[in-house]
Design a protein around this motif. Structure first.
Motif, short mmCIF file in Angstrom:
data_model
loop_
_atom_site.label_atom_id
_atom_site.label_comp_id
_atom_site.label_asym_id
_atom_site.label_seq_id
_atom_site.Cartn_x
_atom_site.Cartn_y
_atom_site.Cartn_z
N VAL A 408 93.03 -48.86 101.71
CA VAL A 408 93.30 -48.11 102.90
C VAL A 408 94.32 -48.89 104.03
O VAL A 408 94.17 -50.20 103.99
N ARG A 409 94.96 -48.10 104.63
CA ARG A 409 95.50 -48.99 105.88
C ARG A 409 95.83 -47.84 107.16
O ARG A 409 96.17 -46.73 106.93
N THR A 435 88.10 -44.38 90.23
CA THR A 435 87.53 -42.94 90.36
C THR A 435 88.00 -42.31 91.82
O THR A 435 88.26 -43.10 92.71
N PRO A 436 87.88 -41.06 91.57
CA PRO A 436 88.32 -40.52 93.01
C PRO A 436 86.86 -40.58 94.03
O PRO A 436 86.13 -40.95 93.58
N GLY A 437 87.77 -40.94 95.23
CA GLY A 437 86.63 -41.28 96.21
C GLY A 437 86.72 -40.40 97.50
O GLY A 437 87.61 -39.26 97.40
N THR A 438 86.32 -40.75 98.63
CA THR A 438 86.61 -40.04 100.12
C THR A 438 87.00 -41.01 101.00
O THR A 438 86.83 -42.39 100.86
N ALA A 439 87.88 -40.69 101.82
CA ALA A 439 88.24 -41.27 103.14
C ALA A 439 87.92 -40.63 104.33
O ALA A 439 88.42 -39.50 104.32
N ALA A 479 81.74 -45.46 92.49
CA ALA A 479 81.01 -46.52 91.88
C ALA A 479 80.76 -47.70 92.80
O ALA A 479 80.15 -48.75 92.38
N GLY A 480 80.97 -47.53 94.23
CA GLY A 480 80.48 -48.37 94.92
C GLY A 480 81.50 -49.07 96.03
O GLY A 480 81.12 -49.49 97.24
N PRO A 481 82.71 -49.40 95.51
CA PRO A 481 83.49 -50.10 96.55
C PRO A 481 83.83 -49.45 97.78
O PRO A 481 84.11 -48.24 97.95
N VAL A 482 83.86 -50.14 98.88
CA VAL A 482 84.09 -49.74 100.13
C VAL A 482 85.32 -50.41 100.81
O VAL A 482 85.38 -51.58 100.71
#
Length: 500
Positions: A408-409, A435-439, A479-482
Motif C-alpha cells: 500500500v502507498r 490472496t485477496p484482502g481488504t484495504a 492469511a494475516g499480513p498487514v
C-alpha cells in the motif's frame, strides 16, 4: 500453525544440540556501549573511554578494553582500515559484541579491513581475527581483506552474523599483496560451536567458508554465498558441521563439500543452483554441487535441498556420483530433495526465489541451526498456495524467505479550490498479495474510513478545520499480513496558504 510457534520449535531443537550458537545474541541489560568513530569531527581518541562524546578512533582500541556484555558500536558510514585482533573474551550469555549500524534494508554501512591497496603499502591481512577467545559476536559490518575476512582459531561460541564479506583475494585491483588466495571465512584449530549466519559472502577466489580439521559443531546457516571462483562451503575433518538454509549461486566449484572425516554432519534446506559466473569464463561450471566423502557419510544427513547442477552430476556420495535427486535416493538420503529452478533474476544480483512448488514452504522448519529470521531479517511467511511439508509449520528453502507482495502507498497534498479551502488530494495505491484482502483509508479527522479498491488513483477529501492530519492506508490479507502507509498534511488557517 502461526509462524511464531514454528520458529520457536526450530530454535529450541537447534539450541539443545548446538549449545545455543544459533541464537543471535541480544545485548545484556547492563551492557555498556563503547563507541568507535574516526570521522573528522568525531573528537576521537584511542586513549579515551569510548563515550559518544569521546569515541575511540580505531576498533582495535575498543577491542583491547571491551569486556563481557559490552557492545563496541561502530559509527555508520565509516571505514576502519586495518586488522582487528580480538584477545579478550565475553561470557556465556554476555558476549562482547562488535556491531555496525545497518541501513533500512539491513545492508551494513560501516566497513572494517582493507578494501584497496597499492604497491609498497601492504594491507592488513584480515578484517577480524579471533584466536583463543570465546563468546564474541560480530554483526552488521562490511568486512574486506586480501586474506580471510574473518579468521576464527581455537575459539568457542563465536557468532558471525548479518555481515557483508568480500575477502580472500590477494590481488584485488591487480596488485598482488599476498602469495595466495584464501577462504573468505575460516574456522580452524580446536574451536567449537561457531556460527556463521545470515551473511552475504561474495566473490571468494578459493572458498566462501572453510571449516578446518579439529573443529566441531560449526553452524553455517542462512547465508548467501555467491559468485566465487572456487567452492562455497567446505568442511574438512570437521564432525557435526551443520549447513542449513543457505543459498549458493554462481560458484564455479562445488557448493557444499563434507571432506575427510566430517561424520554426523547435516545439509538441509539449501539451494545449490549452478549457472555461469564471471569468474568461470561465462561457461557453465561442471563441478558437482554437493559432495560427501567416503569418510563423512556415517551419520550424515542430506535432505530438503534444491540441487540444480549445470554439469552431468548433482551429488557425490562416498565417491559415487548421482545425476539427479531421484537417483541419489538410492543411498537412503535426500528423500525430499529436488531440482526445482529457483527462478533467480537474470542479472545475477537478486537471489530472491520465485514462488514455486518444491521451494516455497518446502523446507524443514525444525532443521538444526535454523534462525528465527532470514537473510534480510524477515520472519517466515506462509504462502497459502503451497502445502507445508511438516506439521511443525513452514519455511522456504535457501537464505531468503519469500514475502507476501501485499503493498500500500498513500501521499497527501493540500489542494484548495473555490469553496473547498481545506481540500486534500490523496494519491492512493493498493496492490494485491497472495490472496485477496481488504484495504481502508483513515483520513485522521474522525470521519468514517473509506474502503479502497485494488489499483492506483486519486481522491479528494475536505477536512473540517485547519490543523495537521495523518492519513493512514491499511491493507489486511486473510492469511494475516498487514501493511500500512501514512502521510501527514498540514492545513493552514483562514487567510493563509500552505501545502504538503
Amino acid at each position: 500453525m502461526p509462524a511464531s510457534r514454528q520458529v520457536g520449535l526450530a530454535l529450541a531443537a537447534a539450541g539443545s544440540a548446538i549449545a545455543g550458537t544459533v541464537l543471535p545474541f541480544t545485548a545484556h541489560a547492563e551492557t555498556t556501549v563503547l563507541h568507535v568513530d574516526n570521522g573528522p569531527r568525531s573528537n576521537c581518541s584511542d586513549a579515551g573511554t569510548g563515550t559518544r562524546e569521546r569515541p575511540f578512533c580505531t576498533v582495535q582500541a575498543a577491542a583491547d578494553v571491551a569486556g563481557p556484555g559490552q557492545t563496541v558500536q561502530l559509527a555508520p558510514d565509516r571505514r576502519f582500515t586495518g586488522q582487528v585482533t580480538v584477545r579478550r573474551s565475553g561470557e556465556p550469555g554476555r558476549p562482547i559484541v562488535f556491531q555496525g549500524a545497518e541501513q533500512a534494508d539491513r545492508v551494513p554501512n560501516a566497513s572494517v579491513g582493507t578494501r584497496r591497496w597499492a604497491p609498497g603499502a601492504p594491507p592488513a591481512p584480515h578484517a577480524f581475527v579471533f584466536e583463543g577467545v570465546h563468546d564474541i559476536t560480530v554483526s552488521g559490518l562490511r568486512l574486506d581483506a586480501p586474506q580471510e575476512g574473518v579468521l576464527v582459531k581455537d575459539s568457542t561460541r563465536i557468532l558471525v552474523d548479518h555481515n557483508d564479506v568480500e575477502a580472500g583475494d590477494p590481488a584485488r585491483g591487480g596488485v598482488q599483496a599476498f602469495p595466495a588466495a584464501t577462504p573468505s571465512v575460516r574456522i580452524t584449530g580446536t574451536g567449537a560451536n561457531v556460527t556463521v549466519s545470515r551473511n552475504r559472502i561474495s566473490a571468494a577466489p578459493v572458498t566462501g567458508v572453510a571449516v578446518d580439521s579439529g573443529t566441531s559443531g560449526v553452524v553455517v546457516t542462512t547465508n548467501l554465498i555467491t559468485g566465487g571462483a572456487g567452492r562455497g562451503v567446505v568442511a574438512t575433518d570437521a564432525p557435526r558441521t551443520i549447513v542449513v538454509g543457505n543459498t549458493f549461486g554462481r560458484n564455479c566449484g562445488t557448493d557444499l563439500e563434507f571432506a575427510g572425516n566430517s561424520t554426523g554432519s547435516v545439509a538441509e534446506n539449501n539451494i545449490l543452483a549452478k549457472r555461469p559466473a564471471p569468474r568461470c569464463g561465462g561457461a557453465p561450471p561442471t563441478a558437482i554441487p554437493l559432495v560427501v566423502s567416503a569418510g563423512s557419510v556415517r551419520s550424515t544427513k542430506v535432505d530438503y535441498n534444491t540441487v540444480v547442477p549445470s554439469g552431468p552430476y548433482a551429488y557425490s556420495w562416498g565417491g559415487t556420483p548421482f545425476a539427479t535427486p531421484e537417483a541419489f535416493r538410492a543411498v537412503g538420503q535426500g528423500a525430499s530433495d529436488n531440482a526445482v529452478d529457483p527462478g533467480f533474476a537474470a542479472d545475477g544480483e537478486d537471489y530472491t526465489p520465485s514462488a514455486v512448488a518444491g521451494l516455497t514452504d518446502a523446507a524443514d522448519p525444525t532443521a538444526l541451526g535454523t534462525p528465527a529470521t532470514d537473510l534480510h531479517g524477515a520472519e517466515p511467511a506462509d504462502h497459502p498456495g503451497f502445502p507445508n511439508p511438516t506439521a511443525w509449520g513452514y519455511r522456504d528453502r535457501g537464505a531468503i524467505e519469500l514475502q507476501d507482495p501485499l503493498r500500500v502507498r498513500v501521499s497527501a497534498r493540500h489542494r484548495p479550490w473555490p469553496g473547498h479551502p481545506l481540500n486534500v488530494r490523496l494519491a492512493v495505491g493498493y496492490s494485491a498479495g497472495w490472496t485477496p484482502g481488504t484495504a481502508s483509508l483513515d483520513f485522521g479527522d474522525g470521519s468514517v474510513p473509506r474502503a479502497v479498491e485494488l489499483g492506483y488513483g486519486f481522491l479528494d477529501h475536505d477536512y473540517p478545520a485547519p490543523g495537521t492530519y495523518t492519513v493512514t492506508l491499511t491493507a489486511t490479507g486473510p492469511a494475516g499480513p498487514v501493511r500500512t502507509s501514512t502521510s501527514e498534511v498540514a492545513l493552514p488557517g483562514p487567510g493563509r496558504t500552505g501545502g504538503s
